[in-house]
Design a protein around this motif. Structure first.
Motif, mmCIF file in Angstrom:
data_model
loop_
_atom_site.group_PDB
_atom_site.id
_atom_site.type_symbol
_atom_site.label_atom_id
_atom_site.label_comp_id
_atom_site.label_asym_id
_atom_site.label_seq_id
_atom_site.Cartn_x
_atom_site.Cartn_y
_atom_site.Cartn_z
ATOM 1 N N TYR A 223 0.849 -1.183 0.000
ATOM 2 C CA TYR A 223 0.000 0.000 0.000
ATOM 3 C C TYR A 223 0.887 1.236 0.000
ATOM 4 O O TYR A 223 1.887 1.292 0.707
ATOM 5 C CB TYR A 223 -0.885 -0.008 1.242
ATOM 6 N N TYR B 129 1.431 4.932 1.028
ATOM 7 C CA TYR B 129 0.885 5.917 1.952
ATOM 8 C C TYR B 129 1.099 7.301 1.380
ATOM 9 O O TYR B 129 2.216 7.763 1.239
ATOM 10 C CB TYR B 129 1.560 5.806 3.321
ATOM 11 N N ARG C 147 2.787 9.472 6.924
ATOM 12 C CA ARG C 147 2.882 8.073 7.347
ATOM 13 C C ARG C 147 3.379 8.129 8.781
ATOM 14 O O ARG C 147 4.560 8.342 9.036
ATOM 15 C CB ARG C 147 3.871 7.319 6.461
ATOM 16 N N GLU D 202 0.963 -2.484 9.915
ATOM 17 C CA GLU D 202 0.409 -2.353 8.558
ATOM 18 C C GLU D 202 -0.440 -3.549 8.226
ATOM 19 O O GLU D 202 -1.432 -3.451 7.534
ATOM 20 C CB GLU D 202 1.560 -2.320 7.564
ATOM 21 N N ASN D 203 0.015 -4.683 8.661
ATOM 22 C CA ASN D 203 -0.690 -5.923 8.338
ATOM 23 C C ASN D 203 -1.299 -6.448 9.622
ATOM 24 O O ASN D 203 -0.989 -7.532 10.095
ATOM 25 C CB ASN D 203 0.356 -6.904 7.793
ATOM 26 N N HIS E 40 -7.638 0.496 9.047
ATOM 27 C CA HIS E 40 -6.338 1.146 8.885
ATOM 28 C C HIS E 40 -6.527 2.465 8.171
ATOM 29 O O HIS E 40 -7.201 2.521 7.156
ATOM 30 C CB HIS E 40 -5.415 0.234 8.068
ATOM 31 N N GLY F 197 -1.544 5.378 8.000
ATOM 32 C CA GLY F 197 -0.784 4.377 8.737
ATOM 33 C C GLY F 197 -1.253 4.097 10.131
ATOM 34 O O GLY F 197 -0.652 3.282 10.825
ATOM 35 N N ASN G 228 -3.709 2.552 13.003
ATOM 36 C CA ASN G 228 -4.724 1.537 13.195
ATOM 37 C C ASN G 228 -5.847 2.191 13.989
ATOM 38 O O ASN G 228 -5.666 2.569 15.139
ATOM 39 C CB ASN G 228 -4.092 0.374 13.972
ATOM 40 N N ARG H 89 4.336 -6.058 10.316
ATOM 41 C CA ARG H 89 4.847 -4.773 9.837
ATOM 42 C C ARG H 89 4.482 -3.634 10.782
ATOM 43 O O ARG H 89 3.674 -2.768 10.451
ATOM 44 C CB ARG H 89 4.305 -4.464 8.435
ATOM 45 N N SER I 295 4.546 -0.184 13.013
ATOM 46 C CA SER I 295 4.960 1.196 12.750
ATOM 47 C C SER I 295 5.742 1.771 13.908
ATOM 48 O O SER I 295 5.876 2.987 14.033
ATOM 49 C CB SER I 295 3.734 2.090 12.512
#
Lengths: 1003, 252
Positions: A757, A759, A763, A832-833, A847, A851, A853, A980, A982
């Motif tokens: 994806y 951003y 981010r 991210e995932n 999401h 970036g 959640n 992933r 952040s």
């Protein structure tokens, strides 16, 4: 065990453990949940409820929710716009330590406390106490009305009139009136007390601190001619040796010390890797000890032997006056080898080395440390121990307290006024008995505490956030303390206001010009510092005012120093008890603050209790486990019953417990929390005493937050020594092995079916530096204040339901007897995932395109699958309606920008999305399309004194997070799970030689 | 005959439990389905904002008429609801705002008795709230004002209302419709709202003749063209001329 021996070269193989049980392979005791319903639910009741709800459902179709009212002000000031915050500066006083605050107010009431960035001590950061003082402002247990005898709601004028009458009577009968005050650092308050004593000769003012730890002041007075404690400036130190001192923990200037200390720990890259070094010598596990590069675990009886040996070794490199060496020769040496190594290091560092000694240790140890510091040259103007940096009002209080006792015994005291002190809780039996005999007693305090209950008159005073005043920091920065809102108790002002009103009743003609304390402070500033009205406005706006203090000349009385050096005579054969203020509650003043009660102790991770902590060896010898109840008895008969806590890293033969618990009156929150350890202090002094321990054979549940997160051998914390790190081929910190390909930013991207994806715009990213984090917990309380996080209580913490969005995980590395400790703040990683996003059946967590959640509370149905899936276990579920039982005025505390969650809803760290949105609005208002680096600060980042948390935009290549996340210390927690995150963590570095310091065995 | 017998056999073998229990199961299922369907219909048709909120027209304690003040007298929206271009709330005016005129204008009118009372006693007026979003939504007026969206887009023709009523459902779907297709739903700022009367971002007022939008330089207006990116290589956020669609823009 070597920290990183040949066989275990690569990172991530350190055996990390979190509790004794884990190390010994014992299973964690499960807590059996209690059944929900207390009594059986009858069928009749069920039918009644069912039909009622059906009727309600039928009637609700097409009906509207109840009306809300819109109530604007009658005439609001034009700068106050509903919905926009206003910021005011004020000062925070933690006993006699001060720093500046910047308080955010919404609709006329303060809702968040931050440090004042212009103040040199805080530079924008704050402590857990400062954050929690906001809760005490809105504490429903604060007394609202004047109480006289058994009558409530007595008008203040009546109470003051009667009090004045009583004082005049006592004065006429030739008796004294004592005003007992707590330690403070306010020049205006001092001036007021002087003025009062000048006008009323029968009035005496005495400092009544909760505990005494005056050995440092005693030594300084004899040797340096300074009757007070010197606050070291750790910015000027390359090598810091602490002998059971806790500058990063319980010290009153811990905020400043943490800032200065951490500033030298944040290593940027291998080439410029220079750190300071902290060597901790202690018998207990203190917060400073957990952050030490080298920790020497030592029985307290050996402290002066060790220091004497160090001094003698130092004499080989530097000139030490012979009289001191002669005195040191009387002290039998201990740990000579370590002393020799330390002496060499100290010599290398020279005047940039400092030896700090815990306040509770005896005069000989302070004297030896002072001797070493003098030999090194670190005492002097511009050095670590600057004679200008004297802690205000840290002179010895013992003499005046002795005089007070004398007067009490002789019956010459007719009246006592207690100003924010609580001797019924903190003082020894004799003093309490003497005070009980005093005829007239009045208490001026916030709560109806133990002392207020024994008094004739109790006048509630305003909270510091509602009062005028000033505060002097140790470096000469003055701040004005200004009220953030009008006192919640109508018509009753601050402590000083009440004193002035009392003075007006007693001597109206002399106190007619001073209207109130604000007036007094203004006058004092005008006369003492020459600050006129215009400058005053500026001081209020900026929050600081520098005053010049002449540097006192330094004189050294070597003979006095030599006389102070002698063996302390601690009995090694007995079990020794040490009582220290607790990290969360300090001395018990903050006991009614739920935030602090629930803040896990940084070392034990305990909430809502104090314990008798002892080493694994001692526990094993006595046949005890964590949770066993024991009775500790001193020679003079003082008894306390405490649960045992097995604490790795403590010396054998030492038991530690904390003050601040066991209070009996003053609020709902502090009831039945812990045991009162004040009776164990000898005449109120902190220090080691001999005790006898007997097991009671019962167990006690302890609410700790640390046993619920197992490690299972995973490299969650990455560590290295500075030496290893600086080698060119040094340790690689994140090379997890999984199939993947190198990504654009250098990270290894695992193979995945999820398409990448892009951003756009921002981010958001966070970097947490483990080398800087000291584990103080300011971030935890700041997050709680900012995001309306509830306090759940001991029972819920026992079930693992504490609600903190950020927690500090504490990991032990190494042998159980003397482990190293790492503090790791853990919060939502905004993966991210994200595994939580994938499993929500109602898409309540999504999401954002930047970036984050996101968590949409109203959509959540309470499946808790996301909590189940989260590998970091950072999600929190509202099992109960923690907020509905809030007694007023606690609802004034809520941040209106954050939704208050009810039962059944999941919550977690949002990277302070309300602040991000606000920053974006601000940028757009100025016509910019991007938020600049540093414009948005998350609550945890803003509070952290060590600067360990950094938040920003990773899409901006110039931002600090972008640069730091490419650091060679960077790694990600549980990266191999392909979530992933952040949040980048920077590995913890210890400035210690690769070969471990020898384990110190009990001799 | 044979078919009937077969049918009887078929019926007997189709029983799951006893006939009584089977009948009970059938009753419960049919009643259950019926009540579910009824509940769904009641909820959807009866409890949606369209039904419960649109047209809501509460009587206020003071008979303030927007039709008179705004429609006939031409007082701008932002004059009384000052601060809406800066704050998330659109502040309801204080009593001092009313008394600014009414100390002189119609100073004895019986309709203003409550206002005068509030002014003299210092007790505020309690208005009945017409437009209310749930607490878990954070709607920000200032962003919409600065985007150049007129008050009437959401609040309707208030200058024609004697008593304020709610004209839009204010449901999330309704908000998103506009966020996704602003051109179709937005009424651009009109003069009566006062949005164009030159309140700049730095708080300076300008002459009416120099009508410019509130943001200066304009960014964030609903009709803003897509700018060049500030940082090369990082594209602009998705569709800057539209409203946000991600959850945390409003739910936090």
């Amino acid at each position: 065990m070597h920290m990183c021996d040949e066989g275990e070269r690569s990172m991530g193989k350190h055996k990390l453990w979190q509790s004794i049980e884990e190390v010994h392979g014992e299973a964690h005791e499960p807590v059996a949940p209690e059944p929900l319903l207390e009594q059986p639910f009858s069928r009749r009741r069920f039918m009644a409820l069912l039909s009622a709800s059906m009727a309600l459902a039928a009637g609700s179709a097409g009906c509207r929710r109840p009306d809300h009212k819109l109530v604007p002000a009658v005439a609001a000031p034009e700068y106050q716009i509903p919905g926009l915050p206003l910021f005011y500066t004020t000062a925070f006083q933690h006993k006699n330590a001060a720093f500046g605050l910047l308080v955010k107010c919404r609709e006329g009431r303060p809702i968040k406390i931050e440090g004042n960035d212009l103040h040199p001590i805080s530079a924008g950061a704050s402590t857990a106490y400062a954050q929690a003082s906001l809760l005490t402002l809105y504490d429903p247990d604060r007394i609202r009305r004047v109480r006289m005898g058994n009558t409530l709601r007595v008008p203040l004028e009546t109470a003051l009139a009667q009090l004045a009458e009583a004082l005049k009577e006592e004065a006429a009968a030739g008796r004294l009136c004592y005003l007992c005050i707590e330690e403070h650092c306010s020049p205006s308050y001092e001036a007021l007390l002087k003025a009062l004593q000048a006008d009323f000769p029968w009035l005496r003012v005495v400092f009544m601190p909760s505990f005494l730890a005056e050995h440092a002041a005693a030594v300084n007075a004899q040797v340096l001619g300074i009757d007070g404690e010197l606050v070291p400036n750790l910015e000027r130190a390359d090598l810091i040796v602490t002998v059971e001192a806790d500058p990063l923990g319980i010290d009153r200037y811990a905020l400043w010390h943490t800032r200065n200390f951490a500033a030298r720990r944040r290593v940027r890259n291998r080439q410029e890797a220079r750190m300071n070094r902290l060597v901790a010598v202690e018998a207990i596990m203190s917060l400073t000890g957990t952050n030490a590069d080298t920790r020497l675990r030592m029985h307290p009886a050996a402290f002066e032997g060790f220091l004497a040996a160090t001094l003698r070794e130092l004499a080989r490199y530097r000139s030490v006056p012979p009289v001191l060496l002669g005195a040191a020769a009387q002290v039998p040496a201990a740990y000579a080898e370590e002393a020799a190594r330390l002496a060499e290091e100290l010599h290398q560092a020279g005047e940039r080395a400092a030896v700090l000694v815990g306040a509770h240790l005896g005069e000989p140890i302070h004297a030896l440390a002072l001797a070493i510091n003098l030999a090194l040259g670190s005492v002097g103007q511009g050095k670590v121990f600057d004679p200008a940096y004297v802690l205000p009002n840290s002179h010895r209080k013992q003499p005046e307290l002795e005089r007070f006792r004398e007067e009490l015994r002789a019956g010459r005291v007719g009246a006592v006024l207690f100003a924010n002190v609580n001797p019924e809780y903190t003082a020894d039996t004799e003093l309490r008995q003497l005070l009980a005999r005093v005829g007239r007693k009045a208490a001026l305090s916030l709560y109806h505490d133990e002392t207020a209950q024994s008094c004739w008159i109790h006048i509630p005073v305003a909270h510091p956030l509602e009062s005028w005043g000033d505060a002097l920091a140790v470096d000469g920065t003055l701040s004005v303390q200004q009220p953030l809102l009008a006192p919640l108790n109508e018509g009753i002002g601050s402590l000083q206001d009440v004193l002035i009103q009392l003075a007006k009743v007693l001597a109206p003609e002399r106190w007619s010009e001073v209207e109130n304390y604000y007036d007094f402070v203004r006058r004092h500033w005008r006369t003492a510092y020459g600050v006129d009205d215009q400058q005053w406005e500026r001081v209020l706006r900026e929050g600081i005012y520098r005053i010049q203090r002449p540097a006192p000349p330094l004189r050294v009385e070597l003979n006095a120093l030599a006389r102070a050096i002698r063996p302390s005579g601690l009995d090694r054969s007995r079990l020794l008890l040490l009582v220290l203020p607790s990290y969360a509650l300090y001395d018990g003043t903050y006991a009614n603050c739920g935030w602090l009660q629930e803040l896990p102790d940084p070392i034990t991770k305990l909430t809502w209790d104090n314990v008798a902590a002892m080493s694994p060896g001692t526990a094993h010898r006595l046949g005890l486990k964590s949770g066993d109840l024991v009775r500790l008895q001193q020679e003079d008969g003082a008894i306390i019953e405490l649960p045992v806590w097995v604490q790795p890293g403590m010396a054998d033969g030492v038991v530690l417990t904390n003050l601040g618990y066991g209070r009996t009156a003053g609020g709902e929150v502090l009831r039945n929390v812990g045991q009162n350890a004040y009776p164990l202090l000898r005449s109120g002094h902190l220090g080691y005493t001999a005790v006898q321990l007997t097991s009671l054979g019962r167990r006690y549940p302890l609410a700790t937050t640390q046993r619920y997160h197992r490690l299972q051998g995973r490299p969650i914390v990455q560590l290295a020594s500075l030496e290893e790190y600086t080698r060119p081929e040094g340790p690689q910190f994140h090379t997890p092995e999984f199939p993947g390909y190198p990504g654009a930013d250098g990270r290894r991207i695992p193979l995945t079916i999820v398409p990448p994806y892009e951003y756009k715009g921002h981010r958001w990213w966070m970097v947490i530096d483990l080398s800087a984090c000291t584990g103080c917990g300011a971030c935890v309380v700041a997050c709680q204040a900012e995001n309306n996080i509830p306090v759940v209580g001991k029972e819920q913490v026992l079930r693992g339901r504490e609600m903190h969005w950020i927690r500090i995980d504490r990991y032990y590395v190494g042998p159980v007897e003397n482990p190293r400790v790492v503090h790791q703040p853990m919060l939502c990683q905004h993966c991210e995932n994200a595994p939580c996003e994938n499993v929500c059946p109602v898409a309540a967590t999504t999401h954002s395109p930047e970036g984050l959640n996101e968590m949409t509370y109203n959509r959540c149905v309470g499946t808790r699958y996301c909590l189940n899936n989260c590998p970091y276990k950072v999600r929190r579920f509202n099992f109960l309606n923690y907020h509905t039982d809030q007694r007023p005025p606690l609802e004034m505390l809520f941040n209106p920008d954050v939704t208050v969650r009810m039962r059944g809803v999941m919550e977690k760290c949002t990277f302070c999305v309300q602040r991000i949105n606000e920053a974006k609005y601000h940028a757009k208002d100025e016509g910019r399309t991007r938020v600049r680096d540093g414009e948005v600060l998350t609550a945890c980042q803003q509070a952290c004194p060590a600067g360990a948390i950094l938040f920003g935009d990773a899409n901006d290549p110039d931002s600090r997070v972008s640069q730091l996340r490419r650091s060679d210390r960077a790694y990600y927690v549980l990266e191999e799970l392909n979530v992933r995150p952040s949040v980048t963590y920077l590995a913890k570095l210890w400035n210690a030689p690769v070969e471990q310091v020898h384990q110190l065995r009990e001799s | 005959m044979r078919l009937r017998n077969e049918l009887l056999v078929y019926r007997r073998e189709a029983l799951m439990f006893t006939p009584r229990i089977d009948r009970r199961i059938k009753q419960v299922t049919l009643w259950g389905l019926a009540s579910l369907v009824t509940a769904a219909l009641v909820t959807y048709f009866g409890m949606h904002n369209r039904v419960t909120d649109v047209g809501y027209r509460p009587q206020q304690p003071v008979p303030f008429s927007h039709k008179l003040h705004v429609g006939e007298l031409g007082i701008k929206c932002i004059y009384c609801h000052a601060g809406v271009e800066r704050s998330a709330h659109s502040p309801v005016p204080t009593v001092s705002t009313c008394m600014g005129c009414h100390l002189v204008v119609k100073a004895e009118s019986p309709r203003l008795a409550l206002v005068r009372q509030a002014w003299e006693n210092g007790t505020p007026l309690e208005w009945r709230r017409v437009h209310k979003l749930p607490d878990y939504v954070h709607f920000n007026h200032a962003r919409h004002i600065r985007a150049g969206i007129d008050c009437a887009s959401c609040h309707g023709p208030v200058e024609r209302m004697g008593v304020v009523s709610q004209v839009a459902p204010l449901s999330m779907g309704w908000c998103l419709d506009c966020h996704r297709n602003p051109e179709r739903h937005i009424i651009p700022a009109r003069e009566i709202s006062g949005i164009f009367t030159g309140l700049r971002a730095n708080g300076q007022t300008v002459q009416l003749a120099q009508s410019t939008p509130v943001t200066n330089p304009p960014y964030g207006m609903w009709s803003t063209p897509v700018d060049a990116p500030e940082i090369p290589g990082v594209p602009m956020p998705k569709l800057p001329g539209r409203g946000p669609e991600n959850c945390s823009s409003c739910h936090y």
